[in-house]
Design an enzyme around this catalytic site. Structure first.
Site, PDB file in Angstrom:
ATOM      1  CE  LYS A  57      75.367  20.390 -11.978  1.00 35.21           C
ATOM      2  NZ  LYS A  57      74.750  20.865 -13.218  1.00 35.21           N
ATOM      3  NE  ARG A  99      55.076  22.648 -18.756  1.00 36.56           N
ATOM      4  CZ  ARG A  99      53.822  22.465 -18.353  1.00 36.56           C
ATOM      5  NH1 ARG A  99      53.008  23.473 -18.236  1.00 36.56           N
ATOM      6  NH2 ARG A  99      53.377  21.253 -18.052  1.00 36.56           N
ATOM      7  CD  GLU A 100      64.429  25.490 -15.525  1.00 32.41           C
ATOM      8  OE1 GLU A 100      64.356  26.192 -14.505  1.00 32.41           O
ATOM      9  OE2 GLU A 100      65.290  25.664 -16.409  1.00 32.41           O
ATOM     10  CG  PHE A 125      52.459  29.275 -22.783  1.00 29.00           C
ATOM     11  CD1 PHE A 125      52.133  28.052 -22.218  1.00 29.00           C
ATOM     12  CD2 PHE A 125      53.739  29.753 -22.610  1.00 29.00           C
ATOM     13  CE1 PHE A 125      53.065  27.325 -21.486  1.00 29.00           C
ATOM     14  CE2 PHE A 125      54.684  29.039 -21.889  1.00 29.00           C
ATOM     15  CZ  PHE A 125      54.336  27.813 -21.329  1.00 29.00           C
ATOM     16  CB  CYS A 144      64.206  27.523 -22.599  1.00 27.64           C
ATOM     17  SG  CYS A 144      65.024  26.072 -21.955  1.00 27.64           S
ATOM     18  CE  LYS A 192      58.747  27.062 -14.829  1.00 30.73           C
ATOM     19  NZ  LYS A 192      58.178  26.189 -15.823  1.00 30.73           N
TER      20      LYS A 192
END
Ligand code: UDX
Ligand code: UDX
Length: 471
Positions: free
Chosen positions: A39, A157-158, A272, A283, A343
């Site tokens: 990485k 948030r991703e 939400f 998470c 998502k």
């Protein structure tokens, strides 16, 4: 003018890498450490291991100038005033957070300390982790005045991580001493003072120099709890609306109308409250379990969180049964799947409801052709391509001659399909939408049998669910 701080970030995952890029963006010098040599090599050569909006731009802007990458933790931490720990805290078999990476990193930091450092928990950790880190460092012979342990939880948030970081709702700084609070305050000063938002190349977002993110100074323990409690409450909101959706489905009401009505109460808020196939990701599932475990350790009954988890895992099963009843049986059926990541907007498939649903369909004998704009490569590691599992390059290729199309995550492009084209591409015009991306009445008008979550199912013709497409 804000001062530049030397920062080391240990762990170059979703949280560490985004934090490092953003710290550089707001003017600090950052060394990013990871023990995964491949990485580090990739990052040094300009590669980016995750799909995240603005991250490539920021890393290109600051690479070799304000951000560098290394696997040498000692070298990275020695020049740093603040060391952020952002290694993974996965779920252990008991549900508690596995802190072995944090433990290992803390010992390694202790062995390299050469002057006063603020060691900052960035990973989500249970309350009291800061005390453990202190103990580990002291055990390695470092005296107490050489370091402080602080907590600076990350709420990104991703998919929108960079914007969430730079345009945060709030910045939580948990520190026990004035000097730790001062270093953390200096790091976030370009954001909290509004200075960053005046710069020409600032990443756009809701914050402005007149409305910068507020800083909340707390104890370290409170900061640790804020992170767990926030994620647990958000997950609770999702499970709550999913149960309401199931009630709506039986009653013949539309959960989106209901959610709108609930969310207009400013005490509740509209966010939400999207019903669907439940939450996934790296998470919520792990943090709900970990927080439940923390409560247990403190002798506090938090059965609510067990219910939240139960509802969440039942929601994807319920959706699977819905698909099965639309198709009668899976054996020999060709299913198109849109969405594999947990998502839209990310390539992350950790705890993805979509992956579970695909696995169950394969097990019952269906053939699946899936499309996800970013997650196919990662998904193929757990759902290898073969005669039963195929990957397509776009939504229409996935839909070609399929007996039904399932929408399993919420990429924007899935909400903007050419419905006419989709209709003639599918073998049967059946769409089962796990994310409520379309208007049921419009879908019926276009000739689809359309099932979604918490809204009345609509068939174009009475027997469209089993009959051939009407042309
Ligand atoms: C993070 C947080 O750590 C977690 O607490 C939070 O709840 C979710 O986000 P994430 O960034 O997604 O996790 O983790 P991951 O993508 O697994 O990255 C962790 C990185 O740390 C990896 O690149 C890994 O190679 C590195 N690592 C791990 C180290 O450098 N040293 C170690 O000892 C262990
Ligand atoms: C979450 C938190 O939002 C973030 O603050 C924290 O730092 C990390 O965990 P993330 O996991 O990236 O972020 O995704 P998020 O956008 O919160 O969605 C989590 C899951 O809930 C996804 O599977 C999503 O599809 C689902 N969800 C979200 C719903 O089902 N309904 C909603 O209304 C919102």
């Amino acid at each position: 003018m804000s001062q530049s701080v030397s920062i080391a970030v240990v762990g170059s995952g979703y949280v560490g890498l985004v934090a490092a890029a953003c710290f550089a963006e707001i003017g600090h010098r950052v060394v990013c450490v990871d023990n995964d040599e491949a990485k580090v090599r990739m990052l040094r050569e300009g590669g980016i291991p995750i799909h995240e909006e603005y991250l490539p731009e920021l890393l290109n802007r600051h690479r070799e100038n304000r951000v560098e990458f290394t696997s040498d933790l000692r070298k990275a931490t020695q020049g740093a005033q603040a060391i952020f720990i952002a290694v993974g805290t996965p779920q252990s078999e008991t549900g508690s957070a596995d802190l072995s990476y944090v433990d290992a990193v803390a010992s390694e930091i202790a062995r390299s300390i050469d002057g006063y450092k603020v060691i900052v928990e960035k990973s989500t950790v249970p309350v009291y982790t800061n005390e453990w880190i202190c103990r580990v460092i002291e055990r390695n012979g470092v005296s107490r005045e050489m370091f402080d342990v602080a907590s600076n939880p990350e709420f990104l948030r991703e998919g929108t991580a960079v914007t969430d970081f730079l345009h945060a709702d709030r910045i939580v700084l948990g520190a026990e001493t004035p000097r730790a609070a001062e270093v953390l305050g200096a790091i976030y000063e370009p954001l909290s003072s509004g200075e960053y938002y005046r710069s020409a190349n600032a990443v756009p977002g809701p914050r402005t120099s007149d409305d910068p993110p507020p800083v909340l100074l707390t104890s370290t323990k409170a900061a640790e709890i804020i992170k767990h409690a926030s994620n647990a409450l958000l997950a609770t909101k999702i499970s709550f609306i999913n149960v309401v959706a199931n009630i709506c489905e039986s009653a013949g009401a539309d959960v989106q109308e209901v959610a709108k009505g609930i969310g207009m109460d400013t005490r509740i808020g509209p966010k939400f409250l999207r019903a669907g196939i439940g939450y996934g990701g790296s998470c919520f599932p792990k943090d709900v379990a970990a927080f439940r475990h923390v409560a247990e350790q403190m002798g506090v009954e938090f059965g609510l969180l067990g219910e939240v988890e139960k509802i969440n895992s039942e929601q994807r099963r319920r959706f699977f049964r819905k698909v099965r009843s639309a198709l009668w049986t899976f054996r020999g059926k060709k299913i198109a799947v849109l969405g594999l990541a947990f998502k839209g907007g990310t390539d992350d498939i950790r705890e993805s409801p979509a992956v579970d649903i695909v696995q169950w369909m394969l097990k019952e004998g269906a053939t699946v052709t899936a499309y996800d704009p970013a997650a196919a490569a990662r998904a193929s590691e757990v759902l290898p391509a073969g005669p039963q599992m195929k990957y397509a390059d776009d939504a229409y290729a996935a839909a070609q001659d399929a007996d039904a199309l399932l929408i399993l995550n919420d990429w924007q492009e899935f909400a903007e399909l050419d419905l006419k084209r989709l209709h003639y591409t599918l073998r049967y015009p059946i769409v089962v939408d796990g994310r409520n991306l379309y208007d049921p009445a419009k879908m019926a008008e276009m000739g689809f049998t359309y099932l979604s979550v918490g809204r009345p199912g609509i068939s174009h013709t009475r027997d469209a669910a089993v009959g051939p497409r009407l042309v």
